[in-house]
Design a protein around this motif. Sequence first.
Motif, PDB file in Angstrom:
ATOM      1  N   THR A 164      21.316   1.826   7.301  1.00 37.79           N
ATOM      2  CA  THR A 164      21.017   0.616   6.536  1.00 37.79           C
ATOM      3  C   THR A 164      19.537   0.565   6.180  1.00 37.79           C
ATOM      4  N   SER A 165      18.700   1.204   6.993  1.00 41.66           N
ATOM      5  CA  SER A 165      17.260   1.229   6.707  1.00 41.66           C
ATOM      6  C   SER A 165      16.972   1.955   5.399  1.00 41.66           C
ATOM      7  N   TRP A 166      17.725   3.021   5.123  1.00 42.93           N
ATOM      8  CA  TRP A 166      17.549   3.733   3.849  1.00 42.93           C
ATOM      9  C   TRP A 166      17.842   2.789   2.680  1.00 42.93           C
ATOM     10  N   ASP A 167      18.949   2.069   2.770  1.00 44.36           N
ATOM     11  CA  ASP A 167      19.314   1.149   1.681  1.00 44.36           C
ATOM     12  C   ASP A 167      18.258   0.068   1.502  1.00 44.36           C
ATOM     13  N   GLN A 168      17.771  -0.486   2.612  1.00 46.69           N
ATOM     14  CA  GLN A 168      16.757  -1.542   2.526  1.00 46.69           C
ATOM     15  C   GLN A 168      15.438  -0.993   1.983  1.00 46.69           C
ATOM     16  N   MET A 169      15.108   0.241   2.331  1.00 45.05           N
ATOM     17  CA  MET A 169      13.890   0.855   1.828  1.00 45.05           C
ATOM     18  C   MET A 169      13.946   0.989   0.307  1.00 45.05           C
ATOM     19  N   ILE A 170      15.055   1.502  -0.207  1.00 45.64           N
ATOM     20  CA  ILE A 170      15.194   1.693  -1.655  1.00 45.64           C
ATOM     21  C   ILE A 170      15.124   0.350  -2.381  1.00 45.64           C
ATOM     22  N   LYS A 171      15.704  -0.678  -1.783  1.00 37.47           N
ATOM     23  CA  LYS A 171      15.767  -1.992  -2.410  1.00 37.47           C
ATOM     24  C   LYS A 171      14.431  -2.727  -2.365  1.00 37.47           C
ATOM     25  N   ASN A 172      13.699  -2.582  -1.267  1.00 39.39           N
ATOM     26  CA  ASN A 172      12.542  -3.446  -1.031  1.00 39.39           C
ATOM     27  C   ASN A 172      11.183  -2.772  -1.162  1.00 39.39           C
ATOM     28  N   LEU A 173      11.144  -1.448  -1.293  1.00 39.89           N
ATOM     29  CA  LEU A 173       9.870  -0.743  -1.387  1.00 39.89           C
ATOM     30  C   LEU A 173       9.803   0.068  -2.677  1.00 39.89           C
ATOM     31  N   PRO A 174       9.630  -0.587  -3.818  1.00 35.93           N
ATOM     32  CA  PRO A 174       9.592   0.130  -5.094  1.00 35.93           C
ATOM     33  C   PRO A 174       8.352   1.011  -5.210  1.00 35.93           C
ATOM     34  N   GLY A 175       8.504   2.117  -5.926  1.00 34.74           N
ATOM     35  CA  GLY A 175       7.368   2.980  -6.211  1.00 34.74           C
ATOM     36  C   GLY A 175       7.047   4.003  -5.150  1.00 34.74           C
ATOM     37  N   ILE A 176       7.817   4.031  -4.062  1.00 32.26           N
ATOM     38  CA  ILE A 176       7.560   5.016  -3.015  1.00 32.26           C
ATOM     39  C   ILE A 176       8.266   6.327  -3.335  1.00 32.26           C
ATOM     40  N   THR A 177       7.899   7.381  -2.624  1.00 32.40           N
ATOM     41  CA  THR A 177       8.664   8.625  -2.616  1.00 32.40           C
ATOM     42  C   THR A 177       9.529   8.604  -1.366  1.00 32.40           C
ATOM     43  N   ALA A 178      10.835   8.438  -1.532  1.00 33.09           N
ATOM     44  CA  ALA A 178      11.741   8.296  -0.396  1.00 33.09           C
ATOM     45  C   ALA A 178      12.043   9.659   0.217  1.00 33.09           C
ATOM     46  N   VAL A 179      11.915   9.749   1.536  1.00 32.43           N
ATOM     47  CA  VAL A 179      12.154  10.990   2.276  1.00 32.43           C
ATOM     48  C   VAL A 179      13.290  10.737   3.257  1.00 32.43           C
ATOM     49  N   GLU A 180      14.285  11.594   3.227  1.00 31.84           N
ATOM     50  CA  GLU A 180      15.476  11.439   4.062  1.00 31.84           C
ATOM     51  C   GLU A 180      15.380  12.343   5.285  1.00 31.84           C
ATOM     52  N   ALA A 181      15.836  11.830   6.429  1.00 26.41           N
ATOM     53  CA  ALA A 181      15.861  12.616   7.658  1.00 26.41           C
ATOM     54  C   ALA A 181      17.173  12.366   8.387  1.00 26.41           C
ATOM     55  N   GLU A 182      17.463  13.232   9.355  1.00 29.06           N
ATOM     56  CA  GLU A 182      18.695  13.093  10.130  1.00 29.06           C
ATOM     57  C   GLU A 182      18.664  11.855  11.017  1.00 29.06           C
ATOM     58  N   ASP A 222       0.808  -1.219   0.000  1.00 28.65           N
ATOM     59  CA  ASP A 222       0.000   0.000   0.000  1.00 28.65           C
ATOM     60  C   ASP A 222       0.841   1.269   0.000  1.00 28.65           C
ATOM     61  N   LEU A 223       2.149   1.134   0.109  1.00 31.32           N
ATOM     62  CA  LEU A 223       3.016   2.312   0.196  1.00 31.32           C
ATOM     63  C   LEU A 223       3.384   2.886  -1.165  1.00 31.32           C
ATOM     64  N   ALA A 224       3.080   2.193  -2.239  1.00 28.31           N
ATOM     65  CA  ALA A 224       3.411   2.697  -3.577  1.00 28.31           C
ATOM     66  C   ALA A 224       2.801   4.078  -3.789  1.00 28.31           C
ATOM     67  N   GLY A 225       3.639   5.023  -4.207  1.00 31.01           N
ATOM     68  CA  GLY A 225       3.203   6.387  -4.439  1.00 31.01           C
ATOM     69  C   GLY A 225       3.135   7.249  -3.197  1.00 31.01           C
ATOM     70  N   ARG A 226       3.480   6.695  -2.046  1.00 30.49           N
ATOM     71  CA  ARG A 226       3.406   7.441  -0.783  1.00 30.49           C
ATOM     72  C   ARG A 226       4.797   7.840  -0.300  1.00 30.49           C
ATOM     73  N   LYS A 227       4.825   8.806   0.621  1.00 37.07           N
ATOM     74  CA  LYS A 227       6.078   9.309   1.182  1.00 37.07           C
ATOM     75  C   LYS A 227       6.499   8.437   2.366  1.00 37.07           C
ATOM     76  N   VAL A 228       7.690   7.862   2.245  1.00 40.61           N
ATOM     77  CA  VAL A 228       8.207   6.973   3.290  1.00 40.61           C
ATOM     78  C   VAL A 228       9.567   7.497   3.732  1.00 40.61           C
ATOM     79  N   CYS A 229       9.779   7.588   5.032  1.00 38.61           N
ATOM     80  CA  CYS A 229      10.976   8.224   5.597  1.00 38.61           C
ATOM     81  C   CYS A 229      11.917   7.194   6.219  1.00 38.61           C
ATOM     82  N   ALA A 230      13.217   7.432   6.040  1.00 41.86           N
ATOM     83  CA  ALA A 230      14.273   6.673   6.716  1.00 41.86           C
ATOM     84  C   ALA A 230      15.437   7.615   7.003  1.00 41.86           C
ATOM     85  N   GLY A 231      16.296   7.212   7.926  1.00 38.55           N
ATOM     86  CA  GLY A 231      17.419   8.047   8.333  1.00 38.55           C
ATOM     87  C   GLY A 231      18.536   8.051   7.312  1.00 38.55           C
ATOM     88  N   ARG A 232      19.157   9.205   7.168  1.00 41.19           N
ATOM     89  CA  ARG A 232      20.288   9.359   6.256  1.00 41.19           C
ATOM     90  C   ARG A 232      21.463   8.507   6.721  1.00 41.19           C
TER      91      ARG A 232
END
Length: 300
Positions: free
Chosen positions: A172-190, A159-169
């Motif tokens: 490893t969570s950022w890398d896993q998010m990009i790899k495993n959650l296609p179609g999201i809008t990735a949002v970076e935070a401190e 259900d996250l496709a097309g939605r804004k999903v946040c992970a820390g800059r």
Amino acid sequence: MLVARTGARSRALAVTACVGALLVAGGCGQIGGAPPPDESETAEQCASLLGADAGGRIVIGMHSDQPGMNFQEDDARRSGFDYEFAKYLGEYCGMTVIEQDVSTPQRQELLQDGVVDVIVASYSITDARKLEVSFAGPYLKTKQGVMVGAGSGIESARDLAGRKVCAGRNSTSWDQMIKNLPGITAVEAEGFGECTERLLDGEIDAVTTDQVLLYGYEHEYSGLRVLPGEQFGSAELYGIGLRHGDVELCEFFNQAIKDYVHSGRWVQQFKNNLPEHLDPDDFKPVDHDLTECPDPEAEQ
């Protein structure tokens, strides 16, 4: 601003690091740690490994915005599994712990620059990081999950496709998010405290990071929900971050971890600090999980 379930924990989760000069004057905080007499030999070994200039103190880099793991109240009191583990390391070394706040992107830099002696801050062991940092551990293992607003209608990662999903800059969570959650809008935070604040403010749709961290946020703050049974990616293995190539200190802290787990303190602190519905055995390391300490000569 985040509003805690308890009402007392209402500070914004912005992490600020103390500078090295403050450490000389007493640091971000201190935790006592004089050892019992029968542990004097262990304390002497730790002091020797940390160096003659340690002065009876061990500077440990910690997060302060992770409920259940390491969270600092408005009145400066801390609590959490990582915090209790850091206290244990101070006791094991017979040293006073100096608390040094770190954000996720700062961990490697502060370690390499000598601002901290070690890092205990949900620091995942990876092959890429081991080129720059050495690790003892793991002392905890988890997998990645997803947290959303309680009334969002999001029921699965699909259900996250097309939605804004946040992970820390730099996580490893950022890398896993990009790899495993296609179609999201990735949002970076401190850090993940900032991600959580944005989620509660309605700026994003979801936060993804390690399940053990997400359950801490869910338990502490109203309006949040971890998607049940939604886990993905490779296991995250939390280690004690050390300066690269420090084999003896790595082996010393590996033994400290074994003693902590075998004594029962690991399970007790997990139950004391994390939601009661979590099974400690799902997160507890066993001896064969411990990483082999690096041989700098073999790496060359």
